[in-house]
Design a protein around this motif. Structure first.
Motif, PDB file in Angstrom:
ATOM      1  N   ARG A  82       0.827  -1.208   0.000  1.00 57.87           N
ATOM      2  CA  ARG A  82       0.000   0.000   0.000  1.00 57.87           C
ATOM      3  C   ARG A  82       0.864   1.262   0.000  1.00 57.87           C
ATOM      4  NH1 ARG A  82      -3.992   0.905   4.982  1.00 57.87           N
ATOM      5  NH2 ARG A  82      -1.969   1.119   6.007  1.00 57.87           N
ATOM      6  N   ASP A 125      -7.902  -2.073   0.175  1.00 57.71           N
ATOM      7  CA  ASP A 125      -9.181  -1.616  -0.388  1.00 57.71           C
ATOM      8  C   ASP A 125      -9.463  -0.175   0.018  1.00 57.71           C
ATOM      9  OD1 ASP A 125     -11.540  -1.598  -1.729  1.00 57.71           O
ATOM     10  OD2 ASP A 125     -12.622  -2.900  -0.332  1.00 57.71           O
ATOM     11  N   THR A 126      -8.743   0.756  -0.635  1.00 61.71           N
ATOM     12  CA  THR A 126      -8.921   2.186  -0.384  1.00 61.71           C
ATOM     13  C   THR A 126      -9.311   2.882  -1.678  1.00 61.71           C
ATOM     14  OG1 THR A 126      -6.620   2.799  -0.877  1.00 61.71           O
ATOM     15  CG2 THR A 126      -7.111   2.051   1.365  1.00 61.71           C
ATOM     16  N   ARG A 142      -8.009   2.144  -5.787  1.00 65.36           N
ATOM     17  CA  ARG A 142      -9.075   1.415  -6.458  1.00 65.36           C
ATOM     18  C   ARG A 142      -8.656   0.984  -7.868  1.00 65.36           C
ATOM     19  NH1 ARG A 142     -14.144   1.342  -4.894  1.00 65.36           N
ATOM     20  NH2 ARG A 142     -13.847   3.257  -3.676  1.00 65.36           N
ATOM     21  N   SER A 171      -4.530  -6.620  -6.802  1.00 69.10           N
ATOM     22  CA  SER A 171      -5.219  -7.904  -6.694  1.00 69.10           C
ATOM     23  C   SER A 171      -4.572  -8.680  -5.558  1.00 69.10           C
ATOM     24  CB  SER A 171      -5.138  -8.698  -8.000  1.00 69.10           C
ATOM     25  OG  SER A 171      -3.799  -9.017  -8.315  1.00 69.10           O
TER      26      SER A 171
END
Length: 344
Positions: free
Chosen positions: A195, A221-222, A226, A230
């Motif tokens: 991230r 998942d931010t 987006r 994966s």
């Protein structure tokens, strides 16, 4: 304890801590840190200094015992004490809060947990046998124990997240990542490092790869990321996702002995086309034996796992045997360095 002219009580000025005494009393220091972490004393001091009586009343603790523990830890720089006997947080003590950036609360609970204490008792025997003390104490290897003991796995994951939280930004900012392409984070846990990399480089995509139960709780998942990531579960000893432009192994190889490292690196090499890069993020010990903070981490490896901290020469031998060529070693503002290699 009685004294005599032959054995006088030393004065405060002459009784400074010797290196031997600091080592002998080390378990008392860590047990005291654990006590204040368990009772979240640092969280209770977030608004300012308070007396042990005030803290004890709020936390349902024994005030005099708490005062004595805080006095010890203040002597070692975690707390301050004012003229009224109230204790406050130093910059170092602030990291024991559970609600601040860079919190080491989870790390404190993991490193002082019974699992590591029991393993440390086996250091005497490992000098004779070479057998991992943790496996001897618990009857199974460390990662098998985590898989079978959910509370131990949660403690470990929280501890690793706590320790990694101070490292990911420092490491991500120390390497010139490409403007575009796909980064595969092998053994990337919940994805904190990936991230940080993807956030810094908006042209990159990422693949998070780790055990299915680990990546299921990922943090990718931010809104900012987006469509750029994966998640894949699997076993990095056998196969990792192919097609990456850059592969990451952050704090993975130090968990394993050379044979297992070669299996991991072999799986990465089979997935990486010639010319693709691999970044190994681990502590790098000096080749000349100079002091280094990762020597303490190496002792945890000795106690708990089959792994070890390594020198640059030792990393190069593993990489060469696995089909990589070491390019350079980059220091970072953290315990870890970045070992850059290229698939050949």
């Amino acid at each position: 304890m009685a004294t005599s002219p032959d054995h006088p009580t030393p004065s405060a000025a002459s009784a400074g801590p010797s290196p031997l005494n600091q080592l002998l009393y080390g378990h008392i220091y860590s047990a005291s840190v654990r006590a204040v972490a368990v009772h979240r004393i640092a969280d209770r001091l977030a608004e300012g200094a308070r007396t042990p009586d005030e803290l004890a009343d709020e936390a349902n603790l024994h005030a005099d015992s708490l005062r004595r523990v805080l006095r010890l830890l203040a002597m070692h720089g975690l707390f301050t004490q004012d003229e009224k006997g109230a204790y406050g947080l130093t910059d170092a003590g602030r990291l024991l809060r559970s609600d601040v950036p860079g919190s080491q609360h989870g790390a404190a609970l993991f490193i002082t947990d019974e699992m590591l204490r029991r393993a440390s008792y086996g250091i005497t025997d490992v000098l004779r046998t070479g057998e991992t003390p943790f496996a001897t104490a618990y009857g199974r290897p460390f990662f098998e124990h985590l898989a079978a003991t959910p509370e131990a796995r949660d403690l470990f994951d929280a501890g690793m997240a706590s320790l990694s939280g101070r490292v990911v930004e420092a490491v991500a900012g120390s390497y010139p990542f490409p403007d575009h392409g796909t980064v595969v984070d092998v053994g990337g846990g919940r994805g904190g490092f990936l991230r940080a990399v993807l956030t810094r480089e908006p042209g990159l995509d990422g693949v998070l790869f780790d055990r299915p139960d680990t990546v299921g709780d990922h943090v990718l998942d931010t809104d900012e990321l987006r469509g750029r990531w994966s998640v894949t579960g699997g076993d990095f000893f056998s196969e990792v996702p192919a097609g990456g432009d850059l592969y990451l192994l952050k704090n993975i190889l130090h968990d394993w002995d050379d044979e297992d490292c070669l299996r991991i690196l072999g799986a990465v090499r089979r997935a990486a086309a010639p010319g693709r890069r691999l970044l190994v993020v681990d502590a790098v010990l000096p080749d000349n034996g100079d002091a280094h903070p990762a020597v303490e981490l190496d002792m945890i490896m000795l106690m708990v796992l089959k792994g070890r901290e390594r020198t640059a020469a030792e990393f190069e031998r593993l990489l060469t045997r696995s089909g990589f060529r070491l390019s350079r070693v980059l220091p970072t503002p953290s315990l870890s360095s970045i070992i850059e290699a290229e698939a050949v």
